[in-house]
Design a protein around this motif. Structure first.
Motif, PDB file in Angstrom:
ATOM      1  N   ASN A  73     -24.322 -39.497  31.713  1.00  0.00           N
ATOM      2  CA  ASN A  73     -23.723 -39.893  32.988  1.00  0.00           C
ATOM      3  C   ASN A  73     -24.298 -39.092  34.148  1.00  0.00           C
ATOM      4  OD1 ASN A  73     -22.092 -41.827  31.814  1.00  0.00           O
ATOM      5  ND2 ASN A  73     -20.300 -40.508  31.696  1.00  0.00           N
ATOM      6  N   ALA A  74     -24.484 -37.800  33.956  1.00  0.00           N
ATOM      7  CA  ALA A  74     -25.080 -36.973  35.013  1.00  0.00           C
ATOM      8  C   ALA A  74     -26.535 -37.375  35.255  1.00  0.00           C
ATOM      9  CB  ALA A  74     -24.983 -35.492  34.650  1.00  0.00           C
ATOM     10  N   LEU A  75     -27.239 -37.722  34.195  1.00  0.00           N
ATOM     11  CA  LEU A  75     -28.630 -38.176  34.335  1.00  0.00           C
ATOM     12  C   LEU A  75     -28.700 -39.496  35.105  1.00  0.00           C
ATOM     13  CD1 LEU A  75     -29.958 -37.397  30.757  1.00  0.00           C
ATOM     14  CD2 LEU A  75     -30.742 -36.333  32.872  1.00  0.00           C
ATOM     15  N   LEU A  76     -27.783 -40.413  34.802  1.00  0.00           N
ATOM     16  CA  LEU A  76     -27.770 -41.707  35.485  1.00  0.00           C
ATOM     17  C   LEU A  76     -27.527 -41.551  36.981  1.00  0.00           C
ATOM     18  CD1 LEU A  76     -25.840 -43.967  32.953  1.00  0.00           C
ATOM     19  CD2 LEU A  76     -28.240 -44.140  33.600  1.00  0.00           C
ATOM     20  N   ARG A  77     -26.726 -40.567  37.339  1.00  0.00           N
ATOM     21  CA  ARG A  77     -26.467 -40.315  38.758  1.00  0.00           C
ATOM     22  C   ARG A  77     -27.598 -39.514  39.396  1.00  0.00           C
ATOM     23  NH1 ARG A  77     -21.458 -38.429  36.858  1.00  0.00           N
ATOM     24  NH2 ARG A  77     -21.758 -36.509  38.011  1.00  0.00           N
ATOM     25  N   GLY A  78     -28.576 -39.117  38.574  1.00  0.00           N
ATOM     26  CA  GLY A  78     -29.730 -38.386  39.096  1.00  0.00           C
ATOM     27  C   GLY A  78     -29.452 -36.940  39.434  1.00  0.00           C
ATOM     28  N   LEU A  79     -28.387 -36.397  38.884  1.00  0.00           N
ATOM     29  CA  LEU A  79     -27.979 -35.048  39.259  1.00  0.00           C
ATOM     30  C   LEU A  79     -28.442 -33.969  38.291  1.00  0.00           C
ATOM     31  CD1 LEU A  79     -24.344 -35.890  40.329  1.00  0.00           C
ATOM     32  CD2 LEU A  79     -26.287 -35.486  41.823  1.00  0.00           C
ATOM     33  N   LEU A  80     -28.476 -34.281  37.023  1.00  0.00           N
ATOM     34  CA  LEU A  80     -28.741 -33.255  36.021  1.00  0.00           C
ATOM     35  C   LEU A  80     -30.230 -33.110  35.754  1.00  0.00           C
ATOM     36  CD1 LEU A  80     -27.603 -31.198  34.039  1.00  0.00           C
ATOM     37  CD2 LEU A  80     -27.338 -33.014  32.397  1.00  0.00           C
ATOM     38  N   LYS A  81     -30.749 -31.961  36.100  1.00  0.00           N
ATOM     39  CA  LYS A  81     -32.140 -31.627  35.808  1.00  0.00           C
ATOM     40  C   LYS A  81     -32.158 -30.177  35.356  1.00  0.00           C
ATOM     41  CE  LYS A  81     -34.059 -34.852  39.011  1.00  0.00           C
ATOM     42  NZ  LYS A  81     -35.271 -35.497  39.083  1.00  0.00           N
ATOM     43  N   TYR A  82     -33.139 -29.825  34.588  1.00  0.00           N
ATOM     44  CA  TYR A  82     -33.268 -28.443  34.144  1.00  0.00           C
ATOM     45  C   TYR A  82     -34.696 -28.015  34.406  1.00  0.00           C
ATOM     46  CZ  TYR A  82     -33.022 -24.267  31.308  1.00  0.00           C
ATOM     47  OH  TYR A  82     -33.056 -22.973  30.885  1.00  0.00           O
ATOM     48  N   GLU A  83     -34.850 -27.132  35.367  1.00  0.00           N
ATOM     49  CA  GLU A  83     -36.167 -26.633  35.766  1.00  0.00           C
ATOM     50  C   GLU A  83     -37.164 -27.776  35.968  1.00  0.00           C
ATOM     51  OE1 GLU A  83     -37.447 -23.520  33.140  1.00  0.00           O
ATOM     52  OE2 GLU A  83     -35.680 -22.318  33.545  1.00  0.00           O
ATOM     53  N   GLY A  84     -36.699 -28.811  36.673  1.00  0.00           N
ATOM     54  CA  GLY A  84     -37.584 -29.908  37.021  1.00  0.00           C
ATOM     55  C   GLY A  84     -37.730 -30.978  35.965  1.00  0.00           C
ATOM     56  N   ASN A  85     -37.221 -30.774  34.780  1.00  0.00           N
ATOM     57  CA  ASN A  85     -37.332 -31.764  33.701  1.00  0.00           C
ATOM     58  C   ASN A  85     -35.949 -32.307  33.368  1.00  0.00           C
ATOM     59  OD1 ASN A  85     -40.130 -31.274  33.307  1.00  0.00           O
ATOM     60  ND2 ASN A  85     -39.593 -29.424  32.185  1.00  0.00           N
ATOM     61  N   THR A  86     -35.845 -33.602  33.188  1.00  0.00           N
ATOM     62  CA  THR A  86     -34.554 -34.154  32.790  1.00  0.00           C
ATOM     63  C   THR A  86     -34.305 -33.856  31.327  1.00  0.00           C
ATOM     64  OG1 THR A  86     -35.514 -36.295  32.264  1.00  0.00           O
ATOM     65  CG2 THR A  86     -34.656 -36.010  34.501  1.00  0.00           C
ATOM     66  N   LEU A  87     -33.056 -33.893  30.953  1.00  0.00           N
ATOM     67  CA  LEU A  87     -32.649 -33.529  29.596  1.00  0.00           C
ATOM     68  C   LEU A  87     -32.542 -34.732  28.668  1.00  0.00           C
ATOM     69  CD1 LEU A  87     -29.753 -31.075  30.477  1.00  0.00           C
ATOM     70  CD2 LEU A  87     -32.100 -30.514  29.939  1.00  0.00           C
ATOM     71  N   GLU A  88     -32.894 -35.928  29.127  1.00  0.00           N
ATOM     72  CA  GLU A  88     -32.614 -37.122  28.338  1.00  0.00           C
ATOM     73  C   GLU A  88     -33.413 -37.235  27.055  1.00  0.00           C
ATOM     74  OE1 GLU A  88     -33.725 -40.738  30.500  1.00  0.00           O
ATOM     75  OE2 GLU A  88     -34.712 -39.377  31.898  1.00  0.00           O
ATOM     76  N   LYS A  89     -34.545 -36.574  26.935  1.00  0.00           N
ATOM     77  CA  LYS A  89     -35.374 -36.732  25.737  1.00  0.00           C
ATOM     78  C   LYS A  89     -35.221 -35.588  24.742  1.00  0.00           C
ATOM     79  CE  LYS A  89     -38.674 -39.770  27.785  1.00  0.00           C
ATOM     80  NZ  LYS A  89     -40.030 -40.195  27.896  1.00  0.00           N
ATOM     81  N   ILE A  90     -34.240 -34.744  24.964  1.00  0.00           N
ATOM     82  CA  ILE A  90     -34.024 -33.658  24.009  1.00  0.00           C
ATOM     83  C   ILE A  90     -32.712 -33.893  23.276  1.00  0.00           C
ATOM     84  CG2 ILE A  90     -35.357 -31.998  25.343  1.00  0.00           C
ATOM     85  CD1 ILE A  90     -32.695 -30.774  26.223  1.00  0.00           C
ATOM     86  N   SER A  91     -32.529 -33.187  22.186  1.00  0.00           N
ATOM     87  CA  SER A  91     -31.312 -33.352  21.392  1.00  0.00           C
ATOM     88  C   SER A  91     -30.091 -32.850  22.168  1.00  0.00           C
ATOM     89  CB  SER A  91     -31.431 -32.577  20.076  1.00  0.00           C
ATOM     90  OG  SER A  91     -31.339 -31.190  20.323  1.00  0.00           O
ATOM     91  N   THR A  92     -28.945 -33.343  21.761  1.00  0.00           N
ATOM     92  CA  THR A  92     -27.691 -32.925  22.383  1.00  0.00           C
ATOM     93  C   THR A  92     -27.497 -31.423  22.214  1.00  0.00           C
ATOM     94  OG1 THR A  92     -26.757 -35.097  21.943  1.00  0.00           O
ATOM     95  CG2 THR A  92     -25.200 -33.316  22.379  1.00  0.00           C
ATOM     96  N   ARG A  93     -27.812 -30.916  21.033  1.00  0.00           N
ATOM     97  CA  ARG A  93     -27.669 -29.476  20.765  1.00  0.00           C
ATOM     98  C   ARG A  93     -28.560 -28.659  21.702  1.00  0.00           C
ATOM     99  NH1 ARG A  93     -25.094 -25.637  20.482  1.00  0.00           N
ATOM    100  NH2 ARG A  93     -25.863 -23.819  19.444  1.00  0.00           N
ATOM    101  N   LYS A  94     -29.812 -29.074  21.850  1.00  0.00           N
ATOM    102  CA  LYS A  94     -30.748 -28.379  22.729  1.00  0.00           C
ATOM    103  C   LYS A  94     -30.266 -28.447  24.181  1.00  0.00           C
ATOM    104  CE  LYS A  94     -34.764 -26.539  23.851  1.00  0.00           C
ATOM    105  NZ  LYS A  94     -35.028 -25.132  23.696  1.00  0.00           N
ATOM    106  N   ALA A  95     -29.733 -29.596  24.589  1.00  0.00           N
ATOM    107  CA  ALA A  95     -29.212 -29.732  25.953  1.00  0.00           C
ATOM    108  C   ALA A  95     -28.048 -28.765  26.181  1.00  0.00           C
ATOM    109  CB  ALA A  95     -28.780 -31.169  26.213  1.00  0.00           C
ATOM    110  N   LEU A  96     -27.164 -28.646  25.196  1.00  0.00           N
ATOM    111  CA  LEU A  96     -26.033 -27.725  25.306  1.00  0.00           C
ATOM    112  C   LEU A  96     -26.515 -26.283  25.425  1.00  0.00           C
ATOM    113  CD1 LEU A  96     -22.958 -27.458  25.308  1.00  0.00           C
ATOM    114  CD2 LEU A  96     -23.024 -27.406  22.817  1.00  0.00           C
ATOM    115  N   VAL A  97     -27.493 -25.911  24.624  1.00  0.00           N
ATOM    116  CA  VAL A  97     -28.058 -24.559  24.696  1.00  0.00           C
ATOM    117  C   VAL A  97     -28.723 -24.332  26.057  1.00  0.00           C
ATOM    118  CG1 VAL A  97     -29.817 -23.013  23.746  1.00  0.00           C
ATOM    119  CG2 VAL A  97     -28.307 -24.254  22.208  1.00  0.00           C
ATOM    120  N   MET A  98     -29.426 -25.349  26.562  1.00  0.00           N
ATOM    121  CA  MET A  98     -30.078 -25.214  27.862  1.00  0.00           C
ATOM    122  C   MET A  98     -29.050 -25.029  28.982  1.00  0.00           C
ATOM    123  SD  MET A  98     -33.156 -27.963  27.390  1.00  0.00           S
ATOM    124  CE  MET A  98     -34.026 -27.651  28.910  1.00  0.00           C
TER     125      MET A  98
END
Length: 113
Positions: A73-98
């Protein structure tokens, strides 16, 4: 008192990066980060899902789906980014750790210090 202040800080951080707290997944993420701050030895393990499952009396798959839903949902709104890269292509676990690592980086917080 410290836990309430820290909980508010984690919540503010997550809202700033685009998570919506009307979604249960965001609550799971916040509580997961709080637990990781308390017990740093579980940050890179899957125990966080077990802890959240017990705490909320939900299946582990439900926890994972809720977390992924909040991230998406945050990605769809264009808000969630991590150091310039979106989190959509990583695992849920990795996103949580990030997200956890992002909180530590921003606030420099280690539980109990």
């Amino acid at each position: 008192m410290l836990d309430n202040k820290l909980s508010g800080c984690v919540r503010s951080y997550l809202m700033d990066i685009g998570l919506d707290f009307s979604n249960y997944g965001s609550i799971f993420i916040k509580e997961g980060i709080m637990y990781m701050l308390e017990k740093a030895d579980i940050v890179y393990s899957k125990q966080i899902y077990e802890k959240l499952s017990l705490e909320y009396n939900k299946e582990i798959d439900t926890i994972k789906k809720g977390i992924r839903s909040s991230i998406n949902n945050a990605l769809l709104r264009g808000l969630l980014k991590y150091e310039g890269n979106t989190l959509e292509k990583i695992s849920t676990r990795k996103a949580l750790v990030m997200l956890y690592e992002g909180f530590i980086k921003k606030y420099g917080y280690v539980y109990g210090y």
